[in-house]
Write a protein that holds these residues in place. Sequence first.
Motif, short mmCIF file in Angstrom:
data_model
loop_
_atom_site.label_atom_id
_atom_site.label_comp_id
_atom_site.label_asym_id
_atom_site.label_seq_id
_atom_site.Cartn_x
_atom_site.Cartn_y
_atom_site.Cartn_z
N LEU A 159 0.83 -1.20 0.00
CA LEU A 159 0.00 0.00 0.00
C LEU A 159 0.87 1.26 0.00
CD1 LEU A 159 -2.79 -1.07 2.54
CD2 LEU A 159 -2.88 -1.12 0.03
N ASP A 196 2.24 2.24 -3.31
CA ASP A 196 1.24 2.87 -4.18
C ASP A 196 0.86 4.26 -3.69
OD1 ASP A 196 1.10 0.99 -6.18
OD2 ASP A 196 -0.42 -0.20 -5.18
N ALA A 252 -4.98 -1.50 -2.95
CA ALA A 252 -4.39 -0.19 -3.26
C ALA A 252 -5.05 0.42 -4.50
CB ALA A 252 -2.88 -0.32 -3.47
#
Length: 168
Positions: free
Chosen positions: A27, A30, A159
């Motif tokens: 995550l 991203d 994400a």
Amino acid sequence: MPGNVLVAYGTTNGSTAQIAETVADVLRKDGLTVEAAPAASVSDVTHYDAVVVGAGLYAGRWHKDARRFVRRHRRALAERPLWLFSSGPLDASASEREIPPVSGVRRTMIRLDAKGHVTFGGCLVEGAKGRMARMIVRNGKGSDFRDFTAIENWAAEVAQELTGAPKN
């Protein structure tokens, strides 16, 4: 775009924490701001835009810390995007097919309108805590069945939903 994400987890021997940290790392890559924390240590979720909760499975139930976490924060969790994951099968089944959530997790998904759930393989190795865990390892049934590629792929899907970025 939600940018502040909590990955909370319940674990006894640390393998679910490693899954949670992997999810958090993906995550972050991203562009999201992510905190991974033991579920028992989280006192407030209102400053997070989205939440991922994961727990090890023990005798067909989520780890107690994760169960308590979703009960304690149910109102706030119902107001934000929520994903759930479980870890536990001590065989290759989680890599071979989709495993539905156990009944308590399924109820949580419905009550909190969770966006998704996945079950990953578990890990139980020498030095595990608990009488049953030690017995499983002693009988040669323990091993590491976590598939980190599958974990990373699932986290990338989360994400993508959060950021709206196109899939690679």
